[in-house]
Design an enzyme around this catalytic site. Sequence first.
Site, PDB file in Angstrom:
ATOM      1  N   THR A   9      30.830  -8.031  45.079  1.00  0.00           N
ATOM      2  CA  THR A   9      30.777  -8.750  46.344  1.00  0.00           C
ATOM      3  C   THR A   9      32.148  -8.773  47.000  1.00  0.00           C
ATOM      4  OG1 THR A   9      30.423 -10.907  47.367  1.00  0.00           O
ATOM      5  CG2 THR A   9      31.133 -10.925  45.093  1.00  0.00           C
ATOM      6  N   TYR A  66      31.203 -18.168  43.158  1.00  0.00           N
ATOM      7  CA  TYR A  66      30.430 -16.933  43.265  1.00  0.00           C
ATOM      8  C   TYR A  66      31.346 -15.716  43.159  1.00  0.00           C
ATOM      9  CZ  TYR A  66      27.553 -13.258  45.339  1.00  0.00           C
ATOM     10  OH  TYR A  66      26.883 -12.090  45.570  1.00  0.00           O
TER      11      TYR A  66
END
Length: 216
Positions: A1, A25
């Site tokens: 990501t 995250y």
Amino acid sequence: TAAVYGIPERLPVPETAPTRPINPYGKSKLITEWMLEDVAASPAGRGFRHVILRYFNVAGASLDGTLGQATENATHLIKVACEAAYGAREKVTVFGTDYPTPDGTCIRDYIHVEDLARAHIDALRYLQRNGASETFNCGYGRGFSVREVLRAVEKVSGVKLRIDEGARRAGDAAELVAEPSKIRKELGWRPAHDDLEVICATAYAWERRLQSMAVT
């Protein structure tokens, strides 16, 4: 990501940029990258090759309308906006309107899910050709603000959204835009759906189908 970059020092952000995630995250994804690299460097992992694809903001749905995001209580902006346009949500909340961007809202690089799927195929073919372990950004190299995205959803749906303004969320960078030249050059990746309205239109068409299936 792309969340592994945190708040980048330069934009568009290249794969060589420091990885400084600012939310759990991003940290969890960076740990996964380290694990892959450690396995490849270990005696037991000799010959293990991998490709890391750093997704920017994946959105949209399949062009034929058969596949899309079905996550309950989703937080992705385009998904939320499409739910609101259909009437499955009461409103859309904009989290932060005082960022150092032209309209004060966060800017993101949105990539159509079918182009991202193609990147996976290209990555596998690269490894089949004995390509070395590598990391690639998956984005288009241009960003859109939250307000621009909401206007695009209103345009493709024909619905005026109810929009509320809220405070910033912790862990949100003001702007994240990919430098995508590496994946184009080394994997031969050629995106076909680099169009915000196409992304939003496919997401909205899927949402209508999903909600109609839920009713029946």
